[in-house]
Design an enzyme around this catalytic site. Structure first.
Site, PDB file in Angstrom:
ATOM      1  N   HIS A  40      63.009 -80.110 -27.675  1.00 46.92           N
ATOM      2  CA  HIS A  40      62.172 -80.068 -29.324  1.00 46.92           C
ATOM      3  C   HIS A  40      62.029 -78.486 -28.702  1.00 46.92           C
ATOM      4  O   HIS A  40      62.108 -77.088 -29.567  1.00 46.92           O
ATOM      5  CB  HIS A  40      60.433 -80.347 -28.743  1.00 46.92           C
ATOM      6  CG  HIS A  40      60.047 -80.143 -30.212  1.00 46.92           C
ATOM      7  ND1 HIS A  40      60.470 -80.849 -31.641  1.00 46.92           N
ATOM      8  CD2 HIS A  40      59.231 -79.041 -30.529  1.00 46.92           C
ATOM      9  CE1 HIS A  40      59.465 -80.083 -32.882  1.00 46.92           C
ATOM     10  NE2 HIS A  40      59.013 -78.842 -32.033  1.00 46.92           N
ATOM     11  N   GLU A  41      61.634 -77.389 -27.649  1.00 47.25           N
ATOM     12  CA  GLU A  41      60.672 -76.303 -27.345  1.00 47.25           C
ATOM     13  C   GLU A  41      62.362 -75.326 -27.859  1.00 47.25           C
ATOM     14  O   GLU A  41      61.967 -73.997 -27.670  1.00 47.25           O
ATOM     15  CB  GLU A  41      59.926 -76.515 -26.246  1.00 47.25           C
ATOM     16  CG  GLU A  41      58.497 -76.577 -26.573  1.00 47.25           C
ATOM     17  CD  GLU A  41      57.873 -76.549 -27.800  1.00 47.25           C
ATOM     18  OE1 GLU A  41      57.951 -75.331 -28.016  1.00 47.25           O
ATOM     19  OE2 GLU A  41      57.256 -77.217 -28.010  1.00 47.25           O
ATOM     20  N   HIS A  45      63.108 -73.971 -31.163  1.00 48.09           N
ATOM     21  CA  HIS A  45      62.341 -72.732 -31.530  1.00 48.09           C
ATOM     22  C   HIS A  45      63.174 -71.862 -30.222  1.00 48.09           C
ATOM     23  O   HIS A  45      63.018 -70.228 -31.650  1.00 48.09           O
ATOM     24  CB  HIS A  45      61.366 -73.294 -31.562  1.00 48.09           C
ATOM     25  CG  HIS A  45      60.065 -74.315 -32.007  1.00 48.09           C
ATOM     26  ND1 HIS A  45      60.875 -74.343 -33.686  1.00 48.09           N
ATOM     27  CD2 HIS A  45      59.423 -75.488 -31.649  1.00 48.09           C
ATOM     28  CE1 HIS A  45      59.358 -75.119 -34.158  1.00 48.09           C
ATOM     29  NE2 HIS A  45      59.351 -76.033 -32.301  1.00 48.09           N
TER      30      HIS A  45
END
Length: 422
Positions: A19-20, A23
């Protein structure tokens, strides 16, 4: 217990780090400085700064990770009144600011900060120890800051900060995390598809008709496509089961396609009762399964979409039945679910990871301040206004979102404990 904890940490870390990384990737593409990409939380074990200014760290607690984007919710690391050490280059520009008392260097010039601007002016003003005259120092645009724990990060001039990129790039950066969760889910379900002997295709085609069932009495056959129930179109298995669920113990008109011919047959929907007394309707048919390679590949997409529809369907009941804490699960519920799959086969663990990743992606897209969805809403507001909200207003909105999330997390965790132990 040890196995459950290990499985939990591995699954949770994979989902959060992926997920990170979403970003991280889109921030880099947009030209935003990523100050730190961390594996784990808590005290730093290892750190390495790359040439592009990102510091990669490994931290003690193996609980996911995080990225720090310059300008996105960051507090200023250096404040007036603070005592720091600065290192100058041959042009008397500041190339390093040391805020750590543990890593003092001989060439440092000790200074008490009176004024600092590392965004626009790129200047530090203050009083050198032992001198009464205030001095001004220009800061190099690639200068470094040594943080209190020894982590070295780069300063972030205005052009490298989140607030300076286009709205489109802000949206991509915020959406990148959930997007990666969906990609992870698709890949994991595809792996599952090749591990299973066969896979469901989630079409509206009947796989098997259970013997002595109401479906058999109605004359339904394996291979039939159920086009509609009571006139409501059913294009896939999710729509089919959703319509059947409306008619427990009732007779319905079913439109069927067989051998390229359409017919309408009456059938009675059976039902069973769950422990909570709720009736579950069933037509007593099974989903069609396949062993084809293409269907195994497509299973990654169809299974992910199926989870998305299930989660959205559950969330939609908030508007029809009201808010119910039992819809949500916190760390306790996740631990219970992990303990159930930890002793199962690898395929079950990967299935659990894929489902959880999809859930995290959807939850993060909810329009709640502090979540990615809330940030995207703020981006859209900026697009409509032609300018962003003030940092004070945006900070207040984010604070409200954080408080709401904390209250919800506490309530959900308490509810999980009560359900598990009482």
């Amino acid at each position: 217990m040890v196995k459950t904890i290990l499985v939990f940490l591995v699954i949770f870390s994979i989902i959060v780090v992926i997920h990170e990384f979403g970003h991280f990737y889109w921030a880099k593409k947009a030209g935003i400085l990523v100050r730190e990409f961390s594996l784990g939380m808590g005290p730093k074990l290892f750190a390495k700064q790359a040439k592009d200014g990102t510091t990669y760290t490994v931290r003690m607690l193996p609980l996911g990770g995080y990225v720090r984007l310059a300008g996105l919710g960051e507090e200023e690391m250096i404040q007036p009144g603070q005592s720091v050490g600065i290192i100058l280059n041959e042009q008397d520009k500041v190339v390093k600011v040391n805020t750590s008392e543990k890593q003092a260097q001989l060439e440092e010039l000790p200074i008490q900060i009176d004024h600092v601007d590392l965004v626009d002016e790129m200047k530090i003003s203050g009083y050198v120890t032992g001198q009464d005259e205030r001095k001004d120092f220009e800061v190099d645009r690639q200068a470094e800051i040594i943080e209190p724990d020894g982590t070295i990060v780069r300063v972030a001039p205005k052009e490298s900060r989140y607030e300076s990129v286009s709205v489109f790039n802000k949206i991509l950066t915020n959406f990148g995390g959930p997007l990666n969760n969906f990609i992870l889910s698709i890949l994991a379900f595809t792996i599952v598809g090749f591990m299973l002997p066969n896979v469901p295709n989630y079409s509206n085609e009947i796989g098997e008709v259970i013997e002595n069932s109401s479906a058999e009495e109605a004359g339904l056959l394996a291979g039939d496509r159920i086009l509609s129930i009571e006139g409501i179109s059913t294009k896939n298995w999710n729509e089919l089961t959703a319509e059947i669920a409306k008619y427990p113990d009732k007779s319905v008109e079913i439109e069927v396609e067989r051998d390229n011919k359409q017919m309408t047959v009456p059938a009675k929907v059976s039902s069973s009762e769950m422990e909570n007394g709720q009736k579950v309707a069933s037509l007593e048919i099974t989903i069609k399964k396949s062993t084809a390679v293409l269907d195994r590949i497509l299973f990654g997409f169809t299974a992910t979409w199926n989870v998305v529809m299930m989660v959205l369907g559950a969330l939609s009941t908030i508007f029809t039945r009201g808010f119910d804490l039992n819809m949500f699960g916190g760390p306790v519920a996740m631990a219970q679910a992990t303990s159930q799959v930890a002793n199962e086969q690898l395929v079950d663990i990967i299935w659990f990871l894929a489902s959880l990743s999809t859930n995290l992606g959807i939850i993060n897209l909810l329009p709640i301040p502090a979540l990615d969805g809330g940030k995207i809403v703020m981006n859209l507001v900026e697009l409509l206004r032609g300018k962003p909200l003030s940092q004070e207003k945006e900070g207040l909105i984010t604070l409200v979102g954080v408080v709401l999330l904390l209250v919800l997390m506490v309530a959900v965790t308490w509810n999980d404990i009560m359900r598990a132990f009482f």
